[in-house]
Each structure stands twice: as C-alpha cells, then as structure tokens.
Design a protein around this motif. Structure first.
Motif: not given
Ligand SMILES: [Fe+2]
Length: 664
Positions: A361, A366, A541, A545, A664
C-alpha cells in the motif's frame, strides 16, 4: 478585428469564486488586446462577455489573466476560458487552467492543444514552457523522508504544499471531520468497554459496531474458516503475496513423522496446485513497544493447496523460519487442536497486515505515485501531452502522503500507537521492500506471470487487474500515438527523457538496476511505462486500499499488532494465549477507526477516466478518452455479471469504484 465572445468558467469547489476583480488579455500571433472586463468570478458559474477588438490578433495563442486586489487577496479557482470569434467564427479556442489564481502576477494560459517541445527558442510556446518549468521546479522540490526510500515532495506539513496540490475545501473538511468522528467513536468504545472483560474472542463484539460493510459482517462470522483464510490470498485486501510454488521452499524443514505431509506437498507441487505465501521479509524486523509493552512480529510461511473447484486451502503454517540457534520451528496443521491452528493463522494474518500496509500500500502505490507526481510537476510543462494525460491521476496525492508522513507513520503517529511494525520497524521494512520494488512488480502481466497466477478462474484480482491493464494500455496508446508518430520522436523529446530520468534516478533512487528505464527508446516502451503509471495511481491503489474496510474491521482477522511471542508448541495454546496475543481494546479500536477512515468510499471521489477537466482540446484526444470510458463501462458490466455467479463478489476493481488518483 471584430467581436470576440469570451466564456470564463470558475470551479465549483467551496471558495472557488473571488470578490477580487479580474483583468483579461487576448494574445494572438499578430497582436494583443487588453479587455476591459469587470469580472468578479462566481463559484460554479461560467460568465460570458462580448468585446470588440479593433485590431487583427491572428490565431489566438494565449489568454493572460491578472487578479487585482486592494486589501484581501481572495484566491480564485479558474477552470478554463473559451474564446469564440472574431465575428461570426463559431470555432471555440480553449484555454484550460484548473488552477488557483492568487496574488497580482500575470498568469498566461496557452491554447489547449498539446505540443511537444520545439527547438526554436524564440517560439512563444517554447518560451512559455521553459518559464513554466523554471517556476514549477522552484515550487516542487524533492526531499528525502528516510534514506533508502523513494524521495518525496519537500513539505513538512500539508500547509507547505503549493496551493494547486492541496485538497479542495470539501475534501479537507470531510477528511478532518472523519478523523474527529473516528476519535469520538474510539472514546465511546473505550468507555463502553471500561468494565468489560477481554478474555474471549466474542469480547471483540463489544467494539464491532459503528460504520462497517456487509462483507465485514461476513468476515466477523466466518473468519475462522480455512476457506476464507485461503480466499484472502487471492482476492482479499492484499492479493500480492501469494505465488505458485516452483519447488518446496528451503525454509520448510519437515521433521520426522511428517512423511505423509511431505508426500502430499510433493504431489501438489507436481500437479501445479501448490501455492505459498512467504513473509520472510519480516524476519528480524524490530517490533514496536507500545506504552511500555513489548509487541511481537513473526515471519511466517503458509503452504496452500488449490482445489479443483478453485478453493485455496491452507495445508501447513510455519510461523517462524528456522534459525541455527533454535530447534526446528513447529509446523501447524489443520488437524491440530483448533486454538493452535487458529493462532497460527492469526499470526499469518498479522504478518499480512504489515506487508499489505507498508510494502504494497504505502510503498508500491502511495510513494510511487508521489514520485510520478513530483517528477511530472518538475519536468513536464502544461502543454506536454504526457502532462495532460497524467495530471488527473495525481490529484491530491501529495497532500494525502504529506498527511500520512506527519500523522500516520510519523514518530508518535498511529503506527507507533497501534501497529507491531511501528516505532521504527516500519522504516526498516520499507527499506527491505524497496529492494523488491522492481519495474516488473508494478506491471500485472509480468507480476502475475512471475507469481504463477495467470489463468486461475478463482483469482479474481488477477483477472480484473489484467483486464484493466489492457484497457489502460489501449487508452495510453491512443494518446501517445497522436503525438509520437515514430520512435525517434520519443527519443528526441528532451522533456520526456528528463521526466523518465527524474523518476528512475532521482525519485526512485537509481532504480535502473531494478528494471526501471533511464530513457525511452521507443513508442512501445513509453506506452508500457505510462500504463504502469496510470495503473499504479488508479487500479492498483483501488485494489489495495478498499479491502481495509471489509477485511480489517473484524480485528482478529487481521490484527495490527501481537502482544505475545509466537507459540513454539501446539499443546499450550489456550484462549488466554490467543486473547493475550491479539490487540488490546485500545489498539483494536484504533485499527477499526483508521481502516474505516482510509478504506471508506471518498465522498468527492472521481471514478477512473471520469475527470471533468478538459486538458486536451483536440477532438481526436477527446475520442480516445471517450473510448476509454466505453471500455471501462464494458468491464463494469462483465464484473457485474461475473459477481452474480460467485459466492463472494469481488468489487475492488469494478471501474466505478476505482478512484482516478491516490487520494486516501
Ligand atoms: Fe491509500
């Protein structure tokens, strides 16, 4: 000469409008005209004006803007400017902006047609792009967050970021409100459980309320089943660790008396139905100390068997790798006493939580997305087609990552408070994961092939990831072919080549030895790289996520920390061992809160391919985007039909649920 009709569109975000006055100039190839507009842009509005210009401007090249203020500099978010004319000429010239206009400087917006760099230094567009890049390189600087990890944007806090990389007000309010609501929920749960016991697994029910998904409910009921345990390696929150075994792992030492197990593993191996999930990367990572209490980590290995109907079932778990100074570690089996087998699976789930959050992640989506974002801002001017292609896919990424570095993985942040890799182990683990961050590991056709996961009907992540890769590749190719007709155009684009070097050599710290390109030699090499960029910032992602919400709300299914060392015998595992190992109430509440906060659907989410900003003005580029949207709709229908046929629908790669960027 003649009359021009000018449309000025203001963003719909809160505070996009401005009480300041805006001045406009039209700049054409043959002249420039200052327009006496009394414009006070209103949020969400497109205002139209007509003005006579007494001279011949020639083809329009720029619109210049200047905002005047006396006391208060009231920032204005300008979407775009459209100019029609002169006279009856109906063809619109489009000037995309999608930026904050602040201060009293003159802002030049070039006409929206994407163009590659030229070699004529006197060309107005060439001058403009050089000036723009100089300014952007001043605003967007690299920083080293931790040695040995990808470089980041230079910003201690979100307030240090350039205004155009900040959350819009709606996003900021929602983000901060959700954090406060989560903190309040945690306090209520703590009060509610103040006098309760914490000695049985059912005691986790006391905090299993508040915001949760249907799948989280199902996990709550079925988390002990081997079937659900195996399923998560294929289609859970982290489908990235599993691989088909090519041989029996050397760390799997079979003690005497386990000949039957050895023969079974050998049979599965020969038939290609033996799989493994190896968490060796965690071996030797120092564990956290939370409020004075030592936490524990393990580095398990799970061997799994793929049944003909597609179910993946665990066959054996080795919680710790063998070490020369210790006796051979025990092997946990489904036939063991139920609590011993359950605790072995819990250890695996805890290790999966760590690799999922840090390697797959944080690092692989990110931080990679941030490198792409910073390099794009530093190396590609707004006129560059690759800038126009990528800018929708880097929205909000710099701010969410800056917030993560200052609140989540910072000293004293949430990781330190509740996660067993907190307190520095997480940085150590990220550095190890960086060595595995190869170019091919970010490209599903290569990664899934290397892991032996192609052509497995029950591998839904793998299936959907490949379909999305194809669709994104088609989109990227469509755009790239409009601007790069031959390989030598790719080779001869100095901005594109500088962007490539900036990502591989600067952002990813000399990643050429991990397969990342240091230059682009062909159109197809460029397309592959851009497909990786868009896929990582969107689909990957999304897959990594969203599962947090479903799989991490019931804490025993994926505990953020373990409070006792791994068992070394099977016989002594009691309920007190299981509960003493799992997170305490405070840690469990924090896990629930934060994974809800990060995994929930974002209220202002833009689905993949559906950004409203029109960066490209050519009809051909618009047609390519529209084809992309059609391809995504078709995949949406395919996934809906497939999900109706399976017991557990896999939704994380449904195009309408994938965000257009890492937000996010
Ligand atoms: Fe994330």
């Amino acid at each position: 000469m003649g009359r021009y009709r000018i449309g000025v569109a203001t963003g719909a975000w809160l505070f996009s409008g401005s009480h300041n006055r805006v001045q406009l100039w039209l700049v054409g190839a043959r002249g420039e005209a200052r327009l006496e507009l009394r414009l006070r842009p209103a949020r969400g509005q497109e205002e139209e004006f007509e003005r006579d210009v007494p001279k011949d401007l020639g083809p329009l090249q720029f619109v210049k803007l200047r905002k005047h203020h006396s006391l208060v500099d009231d920032a204005w978010f300008c979407d775009c400017i459209t100019v029609r004319g002169p006279g009856a000429c109906e063809e619109a010239t489009f000037f995309p902006c999608y930026r904050w206009v602040q201060g009293q400087d003159v802002l030049s917006l070039p006409e929206g047609t994407a163009r590659l760099a030229g070699d004529n230094a006197l060309d107005v567009f060439q001058k403009h792009r050089e000036k723009e890049l100089k300014e952007r390189r001043r605003l967007y600087c690299w920083a080293t967050w931790k040695e040995g990890l990808p470089r980041t944007i230079a910003a201690e806090r979100q307030d240090d970021l350039p205004p155009n990389s900040r959350f819009h007000e709606e996003k900021r309010l929602d983000f901060e409100w959700a954090l406060k609501a989560g903190a309040l929920e945690t306090v209520l749960k703590r009060v509610y459980t103040l006098l309760s016991s914490w000695s049985r697994l059912e005691d986790f029910d006391q905090i299993f309320w508040g915001q949760k998904s249907d799948l989280a409910e199902r996990v709550h009921h079925c988390w002990r089943d081997d079937e659900l345990f195996g399923y998560q390696f294929l289609n859970g929150a982290n489908p990235m660790v599993l691989r088909r075994s090519a041989s029996l792992p050397s760390r799997l030492v079979l003690p005497s008396g386990t000949e039957a197990l050895g023969a079974q593993l050998e049979r599965e191996l020969q038939s290609g139905s033996l799989f493994e999930a190896d968490f060796s990367l965690l071996d030797g990572i120092p564990a956290n100390v939370i409020r004075g209490e030592k936490q524990y980590l393990a580095a398990p290995l799970v061997m799994l068997q793929m049944r003909p109907e597609g179910k993946l079932l665990p066959v054996v778990i080795q919680i710790q790798p063998p070490s020369p100074s210790c006796p051979a570690p025990p092997l946990f089996l489904p036939s063991d006493p139920p609590l011993a087998w359950l605790l072995a699976k819990i250890w695996v789930r805890n290790s999966d939580f760590q690799l999922h959050q840090l390697q797959y992640h944080l690092l692989n989506t990110h931080l990679v997305a941030e490198v792409i974002a910073v390099a794009t801002m530093r190396c590609l001017p707004g006129l560059h087609p690759v800038f126009k292609l990528l800018i929708p896919h880097i929205r909000y990424t710099l701010e969410i990552n800056t917030r993560a570095r200052s609140q989540l993985i910072s000293e004293g942040g949430i990781f330190d408070k509740a996660v067993s890799t907190g307190g520095g182990g997480h940085v150590h683990l990220l550095r190890r994961a960086m060595a595995q961050l190869t170019y091919s590991s970010l490209c599903p056709p290569d990664d899934l092939a290397a892991r032996g996961l192609l052509g497995i009907p029950s591998a839904l992540y793998a299936h959907d990831a490949l379909r999305l890769w194809e669709i994104i590749a088609r989109y990227v190719q469509g755009i790239v072919r409009l601007f790069y007709h031959r390989d030598d155009v790719v080779r001869g684009d100095p901005e594109l080549q500088a962007w490539c070097r900036e990502i591989t050599e600067v952002g990813l710290c000399q990643a050429q030895d991990r397969g990342f390109p240091a230059s682009f030699q062909s159109q197809s090499q460029l397309c592959h790289f851009l497909t990786m960029c868009v896929f990582t910032c969107t689909a990957q992602h999304g897959a990594i996520n969203q599962g947090q919400l479903d799989w991490y709300a019931w804490v025993p299914n994926a505990p953020c920390t373990m409070r006792m060392p791994p068992p070394t015998t099977k016989e002594d595992v009691k309920m007190a061992t299981v509960m003493g190992s799992l997170p305490d109430i405070r840690q469990a509440c924090l896990q629930m809160t934060i994974t809800w906060h990060l995994g929930r659907r974002q209220p202002d989410m833009v689905p993949l391919g559906h950004h409203k900003e029109k960066y490209f003005s050519s009809p051909k580029a618009k047609a390519v985007l529209s084809q992309f949207q059609t391809d995504l709709e078709n995949l949406e229908r395919e996934i809906t039909a497939r999900n109706a046929q399976v017991d557990l629908p896999y939704d994380y790669l449904r195009p309408s649920r994938i965000e257009n960027s890492v937000t996010i």
